[in-house]
Motif scaffolding. Structure first.
Motif, mmCIF file in Angstrom:
data_model
loop_
_atom_site.group_PDB
_atom_site.id
_atom_site.type_symbol
_atom_site.label_atom_id
_atom_site.label_comp_id
_atom_site.label_asym_id
_atom_site.label_seq_id
_atom_site.Cartn_x
_atom_site.Cartn_y
_atom_site.Cartn_z
ATOM 1 N N ARG A 254 15.080 13.112 11.058
ATOM 2 C CA ARG A 254 16.316 12.392 11.381
ATOM 3 C C ARG A 254 17.379 13.320 11.962
ATOM 4 N NH1 ARG A 254 15.518 9.802 6.271
ATOM 5 N NH2 ARG A 254 17.267 10.925 5.372
ATOM 6 N N PRO A 255 18.266 12.765 12.795
ATOM 7 C CA PRO A 255 19.389 13.566 13.297
ATOM 8 C C PRO A 255 20.219 14.106 12.143
ATOM 9 C CG PRO A 255 19.228 11.472 14.482
ATOM 10 C CD PRO A 255 18.290 11.380 13.333
ATOM 11 N N ILE A 256 20.900 15.212 12.373
ATOM 12 C CA ILE A 256 21.757 15.811 11.350
ATOM 13 C C ILE A 256 22.840 14.812 10.969
ATOM 14 C CG2 ILE A 256 23.420 17.648 10.880
ATOM 15 C CD1 ILE A 256 21.716 19.420 12.786
ATOM 16 N N SER A 257 22.929 14.515 9.678
ATOM 17 C CA SER A 257 23.884 13.523 9.180
ATOM 18 C C SER A 257 25.201 14.195 8.794
ATOM 19 C CB SER A 257 23.297 12.812 7.956
ATOM 20 O OG SER A 257 23.119 13.749 6.895
ATOM 21 N N LYS A 258 26.203 13.367 8.502
ATOM 22 C CA LYS A 258 27.491 13.898 8.037
ATOM 23 C C LYS A 258 27.320 14.668 6.740
ATOM 24 C CE LYS A 258 30.418 10.342 10.166
ATOM 25 N NZ LYS A 258 31.378 9.241 9.923
ATOM 26 N N LYS A 259 26.443 14.161 5.873
ATOM 27 C CA LYS A 259 26.193 14.836 4.593
ATOM 28 C C LYS A 259 25.532 16.188 4.820
ATOM 29 C CE LYS A 259 23.965 14.194 0.114
ATOM 30 N NZ LYS A 259 23.128 13.308 -0.740
ATOM 31 N N GLU A 260 24.536 16.219 5.692
ATOM 32 C CA GLU A 260 23.852 17.479 6.001
ATOM 33 C C GLU A 260 24.824 18.469 6.638
ATOM 34 O OE1 GLU A 260 19.821 18.979 8.443
ATOM 35 O OE2 GLU A 260 20.408 16.854 8.416
ATOM 36 N N TYR A 261 25.698 17.953 7.489
ATOM 37 C CA TYR A 261 26.692 18.814 8.131
ATOM 38 C C TYR A 261 27.617 19.460 7.101
ATOM 39 C CZ TYR A 261 30.898 20.083 10.733
ATOM 40 O OH TYR A 261 31.987 20.766 11.241
ATOM 41 N N SER A 262 28.150 18.643 6.190
ATOM 42 C CA SER A 262 29.147 19.159 5.242
ATOM 43 C C SER A 262 28.530 19.942 4.087
ATOM 44 C CB SER A 262 29.995 18.001 4.692
ATOM 45 O OG SER A 262 29.169 17.056 4.030
ATOM 46 N N GLU A 263 27.339 19.496 3.632
ATOM 47 C CA GLU A 263 26.751 20.122 2.445
ATOM 48 C C GLU A 263 25.776 21.245 2.762
ATOM 49 O OE1 GLU A 263 25.083 17.213 -0.165
ATOM 50 O OE2 GLU A 263 26.951 16.058 -0.337
ATOM 51 N N VAL A 264 25.317 21.302 3.999
ATOM 52 C CA VAL A 264 24.342 22.338 4.361
ATOM 53 C C VAL A 264 24.895 23.248 5.460
ATOM 54 C CG1 VAL A 264 22.014 22.827 5.196
ATOM 55 C CG2 VAL A 264 22.409 20.854 3.703
ATOM 56 N N LEU A 265 25.204 22.672 6.612
ATOM 57 C CA LEU A 265 25.611 23.498 7.749
ATOM 58 C C LEU A 265 26.856 24.329 7.457
ATOM 59 C CD1 LEU A 265 25.048 21.227 10.891
ATOM 60 C CD2 LEU A 265 23.763 23.232 10.218
ATOM 61 N N LEU A 266 27.868 23.707 6.878
ATOM 62 C CA LEU A 266 29.123 24.419 6.654
ATOM 63 C C LEU A 266 29.045 25.439 5.529
ATOM 64 C CD1 LEU A 266 31.855 21.657 7.161
ATOM 65 C CD2 LEU A 266 30.997 23.371 8.778
ATOM 66 N N LYS A 267 27.920 25.459 4.829
ATOM 67 C CA LYS A 267 27.742 26.430 3.736
ATOM 68 C C LYS A 267 26.715 27.505 4.082
ATOM 69 C CE LYS A 267 29.101 23.086 0.202
ATOM 70 N NZ LYS A 267 28.713 22.360 -1.034
ATOM 71 N N VAL A 272 23.838 29.666 12.398
ATOM 72 C CA VAL A 272 23.656 28.224 12.584
ATOM 73 C C VAL A 272 22.556 27.941 13.603
ATOM 74 C CG1 VAL A 272 24.775 26.087 13.348
ATOM 75 C CG2 VAL A 272 26.037 27.717 11.948
ATOM 76 N N ILE A 273 22.464 28.777 14.635
ATOM 77 C CA ILE A 273 21.442 28.566 15.657
ATOM 78 C C ILE A 273 20.051 28.612 15.041
ATOM 79 C CG2 ILE A 273 21.493 31.033 16.243
ATOM 80 C CD1 ILE A 273 20.547 28.112 18.585
ATOM 81 N N GLN A 274 19.856 29.477 14.044
ATOM 82 C CA GLN A 274 18.534 29.579 13.416
ATOM 83 C C GLN A 274 18.204 28.312 12.653
ATOM 84 O OE1 GLN A 274 16.549 32.298 14.120
ATOM 85 N NE2 GLN A 274 15.018 30.843 13.349
ATOM 86 N N ASP A 297 22.541 16.653 17.394
ATOM 87 C CA ASP A 297 22.273 17.888 16.666
ATOM 88 C C ASP A 297 22.915 19.091 17.355
ATOM 89 O OD1 ASP A 297 20.927 16.326 14.895
ATOM 90 O OD2 ASP A 297 18.925 16.862 15.592
ATOM 91 N N PHE A 298 23.005 19.059 18.674
ATOM 92 C CA PHE A 298 23.752 20.103 19.381
ATOM 93 C C PHE A 298 25.218 20.077 18.958
ATOM 94 C CE2 PHE A 298 20.529 20.531 22.966
ATOM 95 C CZ PHE A 298 20.297 21.887 22.744
ATOM 96 N N ILE A 299 25.805 18.875 18.939
ATOM 97 C CA ILE A 299 27.227 18.751 18.598
ATOM 98 C C ILE A 299 27.467 19.182 17.148
ATOM 99 C CG2 ILE A 299 29.099 17.103 18.229
ATOM 100 C CD1 ILE A 299 28.070 15.567 20.682
ATOM 101 N N ALA A 304 29.771 23.217 13.698
ATOM 102 C CA ALA A 304 29.674 24.071 12.512
ATOM 103 C C ALA A 304 29.860 25.535 12.887
ATOM 104 C CB ALA A 304 28.326 23.865 11.834
ATOM 105 N N ALA A 305 29.278 25.946 14.009
ATOM 106 C CA ALA A 305 29.437 27.332 14.460
ATOM 107 C C ALA A 305 30.907 27.646 14.732
ATOM 108 C CB ALA A 305 28.590 27.568 15.710
#
Length: 382
Positions: A254-267, A272-274, A297-299, A304-305
């Motif tokens: 699935r595309p990166i969700s808001k939850k994945e963005y806030s709970e995973v990417l931002l931590k 981030v590229i990896q 997913d690019f956005i 996040a970067a």
């Protein structure tokens, strides 16, 4: 309620896509008879000539095909799973013979063995040859046919990568055999099991016993999911189980969700590229398909970067986006942002200005790029 709504919408979508349903008579040497097939191709199968598709194999296609095909069409439309080829085997009154097992070994008897070989040695190779298939197959079955799918786990390697077992009518010893066999399988296996509180009592109890066995397996290669739906009967549980199974099996797709963005990417403490590259490598490895990275997913990763001030990650993400979506402003915007933040405003301004004739994407408009270019011009007097 949500799952039932998805189920109903899925059925409607299946009917709306009727022109994509192919009916075939398949002459089987193993069975010494013809079997009727229903095949649903993805919406743009004929135009996406380089694209390959996973297979969803549906037993009991007389009644399971439409809900499965509809949900596959629905989930893939919203990119919650890859577009897939749905292959249904109509069994009618032959299902009991197809799924028969020996009274002593509890493995397929002579008739069941022929059906076992028909699927693995005739049908799937035929589908692979005729259509553009990826090396990922999910099987869907209900009671007798759900039990039958489990026999493919005892092949080396298993025919199927994913198993959707709806209220299986399990053969004796199946629970113990599966618990012993699954940890020995080296490849990735997805397994979904569903029953309901109003299911047939014996089937519900055996599903609960199987759940105890499978939930205790500690193996990173085995992804296991279980549902016991409140108030669901032996027949209604399919309407809730099918969308749940697809949603869970393809969660990584699935595309990166808001939850994945806030709970995973931002931590993230790593680049981030990896994370982005790893996500799509997992999709390729698991499902055998290579897709362009989605705009969403690019956005998400680029944003996040920016938040994490990972400017090198932002540059790499922008470069990839510029290559994959060269006709849009996507890569230009984030590459300009990279140069803004790394002390090269003149380069940023030229990139923003140079994208004026490209397609807009999401919140990234031409006006937004030109406004950033004008601000740089005013601030630095260019």
């Amino acid at each position: 309620m949500k799952s039932m709504l998805i189920f109903l919408v899925g059925v409607l979508l299946s009917n709306a896509s009727f022109s994509q349903i192919i009916y075939e008579e398949f002459k089987s040497e193993r069975l010494d008879q013809s079997r009727r097939l229903k095949i649903q191709l993805p919406r743009n199968y004929d135009t996406n000539v380089d694209k390959k598709y996973p297979i969803v194999l549906v037993l009991d296609a007389d009644y399971l095909f439409e809900p499965v095909a509809g949900n596959v069409d629905y989930f893939s439309y919203w990119e919650d799973m890859p577009e897939s080829i749905v292959v249904g085997v109509m069994q009618g009154g032959s299902r009991y013979f197809d799924c028969a097992y020996d009274d002593n070994t509890f493995f397929p008897d002579e008739k069941g063995a022929r059906f076992f070989e028909f699927l693995g040695l005739e049908l799937i190779p035929y589908i692979d040859k005729k259509y553009r298939t990826a090396k990922f197959i999910i099987g869907v079955g209900h009671d007798f046919t759900a039990n039958f799918l489990n026999y493919y786990l005892f092949k080396d390697p298993p025919l199927l990568n994913g198993y959707i077992n709806l209220s299986p009518d399990l053969a004796p010893m199946m629970e113990e055999r599966l618990a012993e066999r699954i940890p020995q399988i080296p490849g990735k296996i997805f397994y979904y099991l569903a029953t309901g509180t109003d299911d047939i009592k014996g089937l519900m109890e055996s599903s609960e016993d199987l759940n105890k066995q499978l939930s205790s397996i500690k193996n990173n290669s085995f992804s296991y999911y279980y549902d016991n739906f409140e108030g669901a009967t032996h027949y209604s549980l399919g309407g809730r189980g099918i969308p749940n199974a697809l949603e869970k099996i393809f969660s990584v797709y699935r595309p990166i969700s808001k939850k994945e963005y806030s709970e995973v990417l931002l931590k993230l403490k790593t680049p981030v590229i990896q994370y982005l590259l790893d996500k799509y490598k997992v999709i390729e490895d698991l499902f055998g398909i290579t897709n362009n990275i989605r705009v969403n997913d690019f956005i998400a990763t680029a944003t996040a970067a920016e938040k994490l001030k990972q400017w090198e990650s932002l540059r790499e993400i922008a470069t990839m986006a510029k290559k994959q979506y060269s006709e849009t402003v996507l890569g230009d915007y984030y590459l300009g942002r990279y140069y803004e933040e790394t002390g090269e405003p003149k380069k940023a301004m030229k990139i923003f200005q140079g994208a004026f004739d490209k397609e807009e994407v999401d919140f990234i408009t031409i006006d937004k790029l030109l406004d950033r270019a004008d601000k740089i011009k005013q601030d630095f007097g260019y």
